[in-house]
Design a protein around this motif. Structure first.
Motif, PDB file in Angstrom:
ATOM      1  N   MET A   1       0.848  -1.178   0.000  1.00 30.13           N
ATOM      2  CA  MET A   1       0.000   0.000   0.000  1.00 30.13           C
ATOM      3  C   MET A   1       0.886   1.231   0.000  1.00 30.13           C
ATOM      4  O   MET A   1       1.032   1.923   0.965  1.00 30.13           O
ATOM      5  N   ALA A   2       1.604   1.408  -1.079  1.00 33.86           N
ATOM      6  CA  ALA A   2       2.612   2.432  -1.145  1.00 33.86           C
ATOM      7  C   ALA A   2       2.166   3.561  -2.040  1.00 33.86           C
ATOM      8  O   ALA A   2       1.142   3.511  -2.683  1.00 33.86           O
ATOM      9  N   ARG A   4       0.572   5.795  -3.554  1.00 33.48           N
ATOM     10  CA  ARG A   4      -0.656   6.554  -3.716  1.00 33.48           C
ATOM     11  C   ARG A   4      -1.490   6.624  -2.440  1.00 33.48           C
ATOM     12  O   ARG A   4      -2.625   7.044  -2.488  1.00 33.48           O
ATOM     13  N   ASN A 175      -3.425  -9.814  -3.439  1.00 28.33           N
ATOM     14  CA  ASN A 175      -2.968  -8.528  -2.928  1.00 28.33           C
ATOM     15  C   ASN A 175      -1.744  -8.665  -2.032  1.00 28.33           C
ATOM     16  O   ASN A 175      -0.859  -7.798  -2.035  1.00 28.33           O
ATOM     17  N   GLU A 179       1.803  -6.740  -2.569  1.00 30.97           N
ATOM     18  CA  GLU A 179       2.227  -5.765  -1.571  1.00 30.97           C
ATOM     19  C   GLU A 179       3.492  -6.163  -0.819  1.00 30.97           C
ATOM     20  O   GLU A 179       4.318  -5.306  -0.502  1.00 30.97           O
ATOM     21  N   ASP A 191       8.348   5.527   0.598  1.00 35.01           N
ATOM     22  CA  ASP A 191       7.292   6.233  -0.127  1.00 35.01           C
ATOM     23  C   ASP A 191       6.779   7.445   0.658  1.00 35.01           C
ATOM     24  O   ASP A 191       7.326   7.821   1.696  1.00 35.01           O
ATOM     25  N   SER A 200       4.267   1.911   5.585  1.00 33.31           N
ATOM     26  CA  SER A 200       3.371   0.771   5.390  1.00 33.31           C
ATOM     27  C   SER A 200       4.029  -0.487   5.937  1.00 33.31           C
ATOM     28  O   SER A 200       5.223  -0.714   5.738  1.00 33.31           O
ATOM     29  N   GLN A 205       0.648  -4.268   3.836  1.00 34.19           N
ATOM     30  CA  GLN A 205       1.214  -2.923   3.876  1.00 34.19           C
ATOM     31  C   GLN A 205       0.219  -1.884   4.398  1.00 34.19           C
ATOM     32  O   GLN A 205      -0.236  -0.992   3.691  1.00 34.19           O
ATOM     33  N   PRO A 250      -2.384  -0.546  -5.889  1.00 30.88           N
ATOM     34  CA  PRO A 250      -2.219   0.236  -4.660  1.00 30.88           C
ATOM     35  C   PRO A 250      -3.548   0.860  -4.233  1.00 30.88           C
ATOM     36  O   PRO A 250      -4.246   1.444  -5.046  1.00 30.88           O
ATOM     37  N   TYR A 251      -3.871   0.697  -2.954  1.00 29.28           N
ATOM     38  CA  TYR A 251      -5.191   1.135  -2.496  1.00 29.28           C
ATOM     39  C   TYR A 251      -5.143   1.973  -1.243  1.00 29.28           C
ATOM     40  O   TYR A 251      -4.105   2.098  -0.637  1.00 29.28           O
TER      41      TYR A 251
END
Length: 251
Positions: A1-2, A4, A175, A179, A191, A200, A205, A250-251
């Motif tokens: 989850m980086a 963005r 996912n 991740e 990030d 994260s 993450q 990425p979310y």
């Protein structure tokens, strides 16, 4: 989850227990690995007045952390004091406590603590098939799981089923591999989230503010714990996207 910043805008939902939702406009909340907690837990952590602490022996089980044990038994001084009292047994890294390790715990909740410490795990029960013919899932607490990625996902799915959080094995696995490649200790220190002081962490993450807001009760309060990380991320994804199955980047 980086990059963005998928976790920068936690939302409230029915499973949030007093957590503070931190948005992108506010100061980043960095939660320490073992000492992090939220407001409601902090209120409960106050020792009982005029009641002396009583020592008992606690046997560590899978998923335990010094923070969780100290919080459960109202240890004066919290996990740091629990660590100091057991440093010879725990070793130099307070994050690494293994099932079967015996800890000396000083608690003011003597009666409840003694009862819990003496209780044995409930045996696994087969799935129940009611009159309607639809099988009901056995509660996660009554099962045993392999200590690997497959076991972590399956345990998370059972907990999610109990809590009404949607998601499938394939969606979670896909996912995780994107991740963290299946590494529960993965951490992103480069990030934009990391630059704000909230890197994260873990299999999916998750940053600390999101973990605090979407932590699922019954799992360890530790973003590096595989099951806690999966369930918190899926809880967030359900609130934001409808399900982890709808997340493909990425979310």
């Amino acid at each position: 989850m980086a990059g963005r910043g998928m976790h920068r805008r936690p939302r409230t939902n029915p499973l949030i227990r007093g957590a503070v939702a931190v948005g992108t406009g506010g100061a980043a909340l960095t939660l320490p690995l073992l000492g992090a907690t939220h407001a409601s837990a902090a209120a409960q952590a106050l020792p009982q007045a005029n009641q002396p602490a009583k020592a008992l022996t606690y046997t560590v089980t899978k998923g335990d952390s010094l923070y969780r044990i100290a919080d459960e038994y109202d240890v004066a001084g919290g996990w740091k004091q629990l660590y100091q009292d057991n440093r010879a047994a725990v070793g130099d890294d307070p994050k690494l406590i293994h099932p079967g390790l015996k800890l000396k715990v000083k608690t003011t909740k003597a009666a409840a603590a003694e009862k819990k410490a003496a209780a044995s795990p409930a045996p696994a029960q087969p799935a129940v098939k009611p009159a309607g013919g639809v099988a009901q899932a056995t509660p996660a607490a009554a099962k045993t799981y392999a200590n690997n990625l497959d076991g972590w996902i399956r345990e998370a799915l059972d907990i999610m089923a109990e809590k009404g959080i949607p998601g499938s094995y394939d969606g979670i696995y896909r996912n995780i591999m994107r991740e963290s490649s299946g590494n529960p200790q993965a951490i992103n220190n480069w990030d934009s989230n990391a630059a704000k002081g909230t890197p994260s962490k873990g299999l999916l993450q998750v940053i600390d503010p999101t973990f605090a807001a979407y932590h699922v009760p019954g799992t360890p309060y530790d973003p590096f714990d595989p099951v806690a990380n999966i369930t918190a991320a899926c809880n967030y994804a359900a609130d934001r996207y409808g399900s982890i199955d709808n997340v493909n980047g990425p979310y």
